[in-house]
Design a protein around this motif. Structure first.
Motif, PDB file in Angstrom:
ATOM      1  N   GLY A   7      39.571  42.938  38.700  1.00 33.94           N
ATOM      2  CA  GLY A   7      39.064  42.221  39.859  1.00 33.94           C
ATOM      3  C   GLY A   7      40.042  42.051  41.002  1.00 33.94           C
ATOM      4  N   ARG A   8      41.349  42.236  40.727  1.00 32.45           N
ATOM      5  CA  ARG A   8      42.322  42.060  41.815  1.00 32.45           C
ATOM      6  C   ARG A   8      42.911  43.409  42.202  1.00 32.45           C
ATOM      7  N   SER A   9      43.762  43.411  43.213  1.00 36.65           N
ATOM      8  CA  SER A   9      44.352  44.692  43.627  1.00 36.65           C
ATOM      9  C   SER A   9      45.319  45.175  42.544  1.00 36.65           C
ATOM     10  N   LYS A  49      41.368  48.456  43.882  1.00 36.85           N
ATOM     11  CA  LYS A  49      41.007  47.302  43.039  1.00 36.85           C
ATOM     12  C   LYS A  49      40.956  47.742  41.579  1.00 36.85           C
ATOM     13  N   VAL A  50      41.411  46.866  40.698  1.00 43.42           N
ATOM     14  CA  VAL A  50      41.325  47.164  39.264  1.00 43.42           C
ATOM     15  C   VAL A  50      39.927  46.752  38.808  1.00 43.42           C
ATOM     16  N   ARG A  51      39.074  47.758  38.606  1.00 38.91           N
ATOM     17  CA  ARG A  51      37.689  47.460  38.201  1.00 38.91           C
ATOM     18  C   ARG A  51      37.338  48.147  36.887  1.00 38.91           C
ATOM     19  N   ARG A  52      38.156  49.120  36.520  1.00 41.43           N
ATOM     20  CA  ARG A  52      37.913  49.836  35.257  1.00 41.43           C
ATOM     21  C   ARG A  52      39.266  50.340  34.754  1.00 41.43           C
ATOM     22  N   ASP A  53      39.279  51.070  33.644  1.00 43.43           N
ATOM     23  CA  ASP A  53      40.555  51.567  33.118  1.00 43.43           C
ATOM     24  C   ASP A  53      41.186  52.535  34.116  1.00 43.43           C
TER      25      ASP A  53
END
Ligand SMILES: Cc1cc2nc3c(=O)[nH]c(=O)nc-3n(C[C@H](O)[C@H](O)[C@H](O)COP(=O)(O)OP(=O)(O)OC[C@H]3O[C@@H](n4cnc5c(N)ncnc54)[C@H](O)[C@@H]3O)c2cc1C
Ligand code: FES
Length: 366
Positions: A50-52, A112-116
């Motif tokens: 959810g975050r950068s 953004k960190v949304r998946r692996d």
């Protein structure tokens, strides 16, 4: 022809619509719970999504270079993302060359960190640490530049190369609701591993510089991380042309300390550009280095001296002074520090004097 243009226009609109839909869908649908970040094919981190990527890695004590605090305006936070980053954003493209885009280089503050994710970062970044330090001295070098001396507390020592920079953390205060980070070159000798000196120029309303100039006190504790950067001494015996005014002196001073300590025989000319006498500083230590180093000259130049300055030294913009002093730069190397405008103007002069781009090294204080 008109039909073709209309068709291309319609396709562009559909394309843009699809990208927007994709981004919205990604935000709403993709699970941003736990994600796995694999680094250099070895180290794996399980993180909250959810975050950068920049902020997420920082929480894991992995510090990626950043001078703008994640606003997408310095272009320093480049990492290679092999998988999981989503489409390249318009905020990233101005900072990435076509080759970098093809090689999946991305700005960590925009991804953004949304998946692996599978990412690659230089091994040196594993050496970057966070430090707690105490302010032991604050000195006015000029009306708008402060020298900040920090003694490291935890860890108590830092190893860096002359020319590198650190990131100073500004805690929340009147101008910022969250901590922000800004880059500052280390001005002191790398042999002095327990304390570092910074030279910080005040930028009106600037978050970090207002904090340093108006709020920071001797005895305060600050947080910093580093070291970063590749700017610094080269392994060569070529003549050095250093050009840096104002706080751009910081990394050059560190390089000169290193040269003095290692008794470097390299011929070195340092052109220091300033507006008027009140913008000059550390003249005595520079004159001292002229005596210590076998072939060093410090050449301050004033572009707009006040008549009361009674200035008898070099006058004119620093680029003009360099052009007057240097006839042939084809065999020399240049080390430039300061504003992007100043650096671009210097690069032009050096090219005109025959210096190849591969011999021009710089840190833009953007
Ligand atoms: C590798 C590197 C090394 C650096 N080393 C030094 C150093 O040794 N000493 C030093 O003083 N600075 C250095 N800088 C610049 C520093 O990181 C900050 O950008 C600068 O101090 C302004 O931070 P701020 O938070 O006060 O301003 P911000 O809050 O970031 O900016 C406020 C406003 O001022 C504008 N602005 C930002 N920077 C400048 C500027 N330099 N001049 C005019 N307007 C500006 C911005 O566009 C914005 O509108 C370095 C930068 C880089 C990338
Ligand atoms: S941190 Fe400055 S562009 Fe990403």
């Amino acid at each position: 022809m008109i039909a073709l243009l209309i068709a291309v226009g319609v396709l562009c609109v559909i394309n843009t619509g699809l990208v927007i839909l994709l981004l919205v869908a990604e935000t709403l649908i993709v699970d941003t719970g736990e994600c796995r970040i694999t680094i250099n094919g070895e180290k794996a981190l399980t993180v909250a999504g959810g975050r950068s990527l920049l902020a997420t890695l920082k929480d894991e004590s992995l510090f990626i270079p950043s001078a703008c605090g994640g606003r997408g305006s310095c272009g320093l936070c480049k990492v290679t993302v092999l998988e999981g980053a989503g489409p390249l954003l318009p905020t990233e493209t101005p900072w990435l060359t076509p080759e970098e885009q093809k090689a999946n280089v991305r700005l960590a503050c925009q991804v953004k960190v949304r998946r692996d994710l599978q990412i690659r970062i230089p091994d040196e970044l594993f050496q970057v640490k966070q430090y707690r330090a105490r302010v032991t001295d604050l000195a006015d070098l000029t009306h708008d530049i402060k020298q900040v001396t920090l003694e490291l507390e935890e860890p108590p020592e830092i190893r860096f190369k002359a020319g590198q920079y650190i990131q100073l953390e500004v805690p929340p205060y009147a101008l910022t609701d969250e901590p922000v980070y800004r880059a500052y070159s280390v001005a002191s000798d790398p042999a002095d591993t327990r304390r570092i000196e910074l030279e910080i120029r005040y930028v009106p309303n600037g978050i970090c510089t207002t904090y340093v100039h108006k709020h920071l006190k001797v005895g305060d504790t600050v947080t910093l991380n580093g070291p970063y950067g590749e700017f610094g001494l080269t392994d060569s015996s070529a003549e050095m042309l250093c050009i840096a005014g104002g706080s751009g002196m910081a990394p050059i001073k560190s390089i000169l300390h290193e040269m003095a300590r290692t008794r470097s025989p390299r011929r070195c000319r340092y052109f220091f550009g300033a507006r008027a006498r009140r913008d000059l500083f550390l003249l005595e230590p520079m004159r001292g280095l002229e005596k210590t180093l076998p072939d060093f000259r410090f050449i301050p130049a004033l572009s707009n001296p006040d008549p009361a300055d009674a200035w008898e030294g070099e006058s004119g913009r620093v680029t003009e002074v360099v052009a007057r002093h240097v006839q042939d730069a084809s065999q020399a190397e240049a080390f430039l520090c300061g504003s992007p405008l100043m650096i671009d103007a210097c690069i032009q002069v050096l090219r005109d004097k025959g210096m190849p781009d591969s011999k021009i090294f710089y840190d833009k204080f953007s």
